[in-house]
Design a protein around this motif. Structure first.
Motif, short mmCIF file in Angstrom:
data_model
loop_
_atom_site.label_atom_id
_atom_site.label_comp_id
_atom_site.label_asym_id
_atom_site.label_seq_id
_atom_site.Cartn_x
_atom_site.Cartn_y
_atom_site.Cartn_z
N VAL A 58 0.95 2.16 -6.50
CA VAL A 58 -0.24 1.43 -5.80
C VAL A 58 0.12 -0.09 -5.60
O VAL A 58 -0.18 -0.67 -4.54
CB VAL A 58 -1.53 1.92 -6.28
CG1 VAL A 58 -2.75 1.30 -5.67
CG2 VAL A 58 -1.60 3.43 -5.99
N THR A 59 0.46 -0.69 -6.75
CA THR A 59 0.40 -2.17 -6.53
C THR A 59 1.71 -2.68 -6.06
O THR A 59 1.55 -3.67 -5.37
CB THR A 59 0.48 -2.58 -8.27
OG1 THR A 59 1.69 -1.95 -8.83
CG2 THR A 59 -0.81 -2.36 -8.69
N MET A 60 2.68 -1.61 -6.13
CA MET A 60 4.12 -2.02 -5.03
C MET A 60 3.41 -1.93 -3.57
O MET A 60 4.18 -2.60 -2.75
CB MET A 60 5.21 -1.07 -5.40
CG MET A 60 5.88 -1.46 -6.57
SD MET A 60 7.20 -0.28 -6.88
CE MET A 60 8.55 -0.87 -5.44
N ALA A 61 2.78 -1.13 -3.33
CA ALA A 61 2.38 -0.76 -1.63
C ALA A 61 1.44 -2.16 -1.50
O ALA A 61 1.68 -2.71 -0.24
CB ALA A 61 1.48 0.29 -1.80
N SER A 62 0.71 -2.73 -2.54
CA SER A 62 -0.24 -3.71 -2.17
C SER A 62 0.83 -4.84 -1.79
O SER A 62 0.72 -5.95 -1.00
CB SER A 62 -1.07 -4.09 -3.13
OG SER A 62 -1.72 -5.43 -2.96
N SER A 63 1.78 -5.11 -2.78
CA SER A 63 2.63 -6.34 -2.68
C SER A 63 3.41 -6.20 -1.50
O SER A 63 3.92 -7.07 -0.93
CB SER A 63 3.69 -6.22 -3.99
OG SER A 63 2.90 -6.51 -5.22
N ALA A 64 3.82 -5.06 -1.05
CA ALA A 64 4.72 -5.01 0.09
C ALA A 64 4.07 -5.15 1.24
O ALA A 64 4.45 -5.91 2.26
CB ALA A 64 5.14 -3.43 0.29
N LEU A 65 2.39 -4.78 1.49
CA LEU A 65 1.91 -5.26 2.46
C LEU A 65 1.63 -6.64 2.48
O LEU A 65 1.72 -7.36 3.65
CB LEU A 65 0.50 -4.57 2.29
CG LEU A 65 -0.67 -4.83 3.62
CD1 LEU A 65 -0.04 -4.13 4.81
CD2 LEU A 65 -1.86 -4.16 3.22
#
Length: 97
Positions: A58-65
């Motif tokens: 979930v935090t990787m998705a946030s960082s990727a966005l």
């Protein structure tokens, strides 16, 4: 550049996932967790591991966005085909930036 961008995404997400893991499991006992009314049939260590990877994802998705939104218009609109191999009717022929 892709490796650097990947690390911009993965490393902060890893650190935040570790902090989330500590905060959540300081307040929640993995043995008390239930899924659709049934106790989880996993060991505490398995629950800690699965939760960490969920938090990390979930935090990787946030960082990727965040990384995607921080890209310049040139990076987003860059044509991946080399100029010499572009078709004649390509709208990007003759543009210089």
């Amino acid at each position: 550049m892709k490796t650097q961008r990947w690390m911009w995404i993965a490393w902060p997400a890893f650190l935040v996932a570790a902090v989330l893991e500590m905060i959540v499991f300081a307040m929640v006992d993995p043995g008390d967790l239930h899924w659709f009314g049934n106790p989880l049939g996993l060991s505490r260590q398995a629950i800690y591991t699965l939760a960490f990877f969920v938090f990390w994802g979930v935090t990787m998705a946030s960082s990727a966005l965040t990384t995607l939104l921080a890209m310049s218009p040139f990076e987003v609109n860059r044509c991946p085909v080399p100029e010499s191999q572009r078709p004649e009717d390509c709208a990007r022929n003759g543009q210089c930036c």
